[in-house]
Motif scaffolding. Structure first.
Motif, PDB file in Angstrom:
ATOM      1  N   PRO A  35      52.829  91.302  58.623  1.00 47.73           N
ATOM      2  CA  PRO A  35      52.844  92.272  57.521  1.00 47.73           C
ATOM      3  C   PRO A  35      52.991  91.647  56.138  1.00 47.73           C
ATOM      4  O   PRO A  35      52.612  92.262  55.145  1.00 47.73           O
ATOM      5  CB  PRO A  35      54.047  93.164  57.853  1.00 47.73           C
ATOM      6  N   SER A  36      53.548  90.443  56.057  1.00 49.67           N
ATOM      7  CA  SER A  36      53.699  89.810  54.741  1.00 49.67           C
ATOM      8  C   SER A  36      52.346  89.429  54.151  1.00 49.67           C
ATOM      9  O   SER A  36      52.240  89.144  52.955  1.00 49.67           O
ATOM     10  CB  SER A  36      54.587  88.570  54.845  1.00 49.67           C
ATOM     11  N   ASN A  37      51.310  89.435  54.978  1.00 48.00           N
ATOM     12  CA  ASN A  37      49.978  89.017  54.521  1.00 48.00           C
ATOM     13  C   ASN A  37      48.981  90.182  54.473  1.00 48.00           C
ATOM     14  O   ASN A  37      47.781  89.979  54.641  1.00 48.00           O
ATOM     15  CB  ASN A  37      49.440  87.907  55.432  1.00 48.00           C
ATOM     16  N   ARG A  87      50.861  79.236  53.518  1.00 48.48           N
ATOM     17  CA  ARG A  87      51.373  80.544  53.904  1.00 48.48           C
ATOM     18  C   ARG A  87      52.113  80.468  55.235  1.00 48.48           C
ATOM     19  O   ARG A  87      51.902  79.555  56.031  1.00 48.48           O
ATOM     20  CB  ARG A  87      50.230  81.572  54.046  1.00 48.48           C
ATOM     21  N   ARG A 168      53.642  97.659  50.587  1.00 44.32           N
ATOM     22  CA  ARG A 168      53.498  96.239  50.944  1.00 44.32           C
ATOM     23  C   ARG A 168      54.852  95.544  50.943  1.00 44.32           C
ATOM     24  O   ARG A 168      55.145  94.720  51.831  1.00 44.32           O
ATOM     25  CB  ARG A 168      52.548  95.547  49.963  1.00 44.32           C
ATOM     26  N   GLY A 169      55.675  95.862  49.953  1.00 49.72           N
ATOM     27  CA  GLY A 169      56.995  95.244  49.885  1.00 49.72           C
ATOM     28  C   GLY A 169      57.842  95.596  51.084  1.00 49.72           C
ATOM     29  O   GLY A 169      58.549  94.733  51.628  1.00 49.72           O
ATOM     30  N   ARG A 172      56.592  93.697  54.204  1.00 45.61           N
ATOM     31  CA  ARG A 172      56.921  92.265  54.214  1.00 45.61           C
ATOM     32  C   ARG A 172      58.260  92.000  54.891  1.00 45.61           C
ATOM     33  O   ARG A 172      58.481  90.941  55.466  1.00 45.61           O
ATOM     34  CB  ARG A 172      56.965  91.725  52.780  1.00 45.61           C
ATOM     35  N   GLU A 173      59.155  92.976  54.809  1.00 46.46           N
ATOM     36  CA  GLU A 173      60.485  92.807  55.393  1.00 46.46           C
ATOM     37  C   GLU A 173      60.469  92.876  56.921  1.00 46.46           C
ATOM     38  O   GLU A 173      61.441  92.475  57.577  1.00 46.46           O
ATOM     39  CB  GLU A 173      61.429  93.899  54.860  1.00 46.46           C
TER      40      GLU A 173
END
Length: 422
Positions: A35-37, A87, A168-169, A172-173
């Motif tokens: 999910p961070s990408n 990454r 998105r933030g 990322r978690e």
């Protein structure tokens, strides 16, 4: 390359395919990349679209879907190899063989449902607002652009971008997309998912976009995603079947909601022979499955109302007693002035125009209804049917002043014109 029968331009066909495949591609790549990408996954899908538009300028491949999936596959591998040093990717992508196999498996049709389901539950975290839930679903599971989403909800693109940024933030978690079977707050998230799909359906059925108030593809997407929930054991619940029934009955009537001039057609004037009988049958099957268990949700009640309308041969032969009963339970469970408005109209059909009018007039102080064009149009309809044409004209003019689209305005103007004829 071959030309598709009845094709428009290759660009239009690619855009349509892209929208339909967007959810599959983005959710599959997010599961692979993490999910961070998400921005990287979106870039891969966008690059696949651009490649298709360039390659298909002179004709379409025999299997456009397979072509665009292969393009996304190749582009994902290229980008991961290029970005691997800079990454953080999932361990499954450590070697070339593992990378190729993992991407291949993620993009396979068999993995499509699992990827979209995981994405849906990830974005509908109760910590995010309902507006953000719907925005993320429209972007990542329906393939709408930020501009299109903004147009749907009458907000600027910057607002949509901020919601996407929050989404998105949050993702990322997570580290990974969740396994729905293992979610500790599954019930809470499921409630958020169902409410979001309901808002998505309503936006397609009669939305806020003044130029395009009915968009069947959004209704179809809402039904598709709801039925996707039924494919997973953890989410195959009676209330999900009830929501799928509601959407099935609603989509069955879509082709008759507007005429050839783009004007809304009232229920009593719709050609019921054109309603989609297969969709109605689909709704009845879902409703039968929804009857298990001991809880009567909001979706059960709304589906029951929609069912009575869908199976009735005419307005006159509709079981208004059952509909009023459903509205009464709905009002007790989820008090809402729109529910009260619709109940009053059902009362007018069962108990007479004056009784329905009395209930409508009693709602006049409701702030939400005072700005709602269909409240004034409902009052006007009862006045017109009672032969009080002057009062009806005044109420229709009030509705016209509040109309949100040309389709609404034209429908009310048509009613005023009918007063002159009668």
């Amino acid at each position: 390359m071959t030309e598709a029968p009845g094709a428009h331009s290759p660009a239009e066909l690619v855009e349509d395919l892209f929208r339909r495949e967007h959810a599959h591609l983005v959710s599959a790549l997010v599961r692979v990349l993490g999910p961070s990408n998400i921005p990287l996954a979106e870039d891969v899908v966008h690059d696949a679209l651009v490649s298709a538009m360039q390659a298909w300028r002179f004709g379409l491949p025999r299997d456009p879907k397979a072509w665009i999936i292969r393009a996304a596959h190749n582009r994902a591998i290229d980008i991961i190899r290029r970005e691997q040093r800079h990454r953080s990717f999932l361990p499954e992508l450590a070697t070339t063989t593992a990378l190729t196999d993992t991407i291949e498996a993620a993009l396979a049709p068999a993995a499509e449902a699992a990827g979209e389901l995981a994405m849906m539950f990830a974005v509908c975290d109760p910590k995010l607002s309902r507006e953000t839930h719907v925005t993320l679903i429209l972007r990542w599971l329906c393939g709408l652009s930020p501009r299109e989403i903004g147009q749907a909800f009458l907000v600027d693109t910057q607002t949509i971008d901020r919601r996407l940024h929050r989404g998105r933030g949050h993702l990322r978690e997570l580290g990974r997309l969740p396994d729905v079977d293992d979610l500790p707050d599954l019930d809470t998230r499921l409630g958020s998912v169902l409410r979001s799909l309901y808002l998505l359906f309503n936006e397609g059925y009669h939305g806020s976009n003044p130029q395009d108030p009915v968009r069947p593809f959004l209704c179809d997407d809402a039904l598709r995603l709801t039925e996707l929930l039924l494919d997973a054991r953890a989410t195959a619940r009676p209330e999900v079947h009830a929501l799928a029934a509601l959407f099935s009955f609603g989509t069955a009537r879509l082709s008759t909601r507007m005429d050839e001039h783009g004007v809304f057609v009232p229920l009593e004037d719709q050609d019921r022979s054109r309603w989609d009988r297969a969709r109605i049958e689909r709704g009845l099957i879902h409703l039968a499955h929804a009857a298990t268990g001991d809880r009567m949700s909001r979706w059960h009640l709304e589906a029951g109302i929609a069912c009575e309308h869908a199976i009735a041969p005419s307005v006159r032969e509709t079981n208004w007693d059952r509909i009023i009963g459903f509205y009464q339970l709905l009002a007790e469970q989820s008090p809402n002035p729109i529910v009260a408005l619709n109940r009053a109209l059902a009362v007018a059909e069962r108990d007479g125009l004056e009784e329905g009018r009395r209930e409508l007039v009693a709602l006049a102080a409701e702030p939400k209804l005072s700005r709602y064009p269909f409240y004034w149009a409902a009052l006007a309809d009862l006045e017109r049917r009672a032969g009080r044409h002057t009062a009806a004209r005044e109420q229709y003019e009030h509705a016209i002043a509040l109309a949100r689209s040309t389709a609404e305005r034209a429908a009310f103007e048509r009613r005023i014109e009918s007063l002159r004829i009668s």
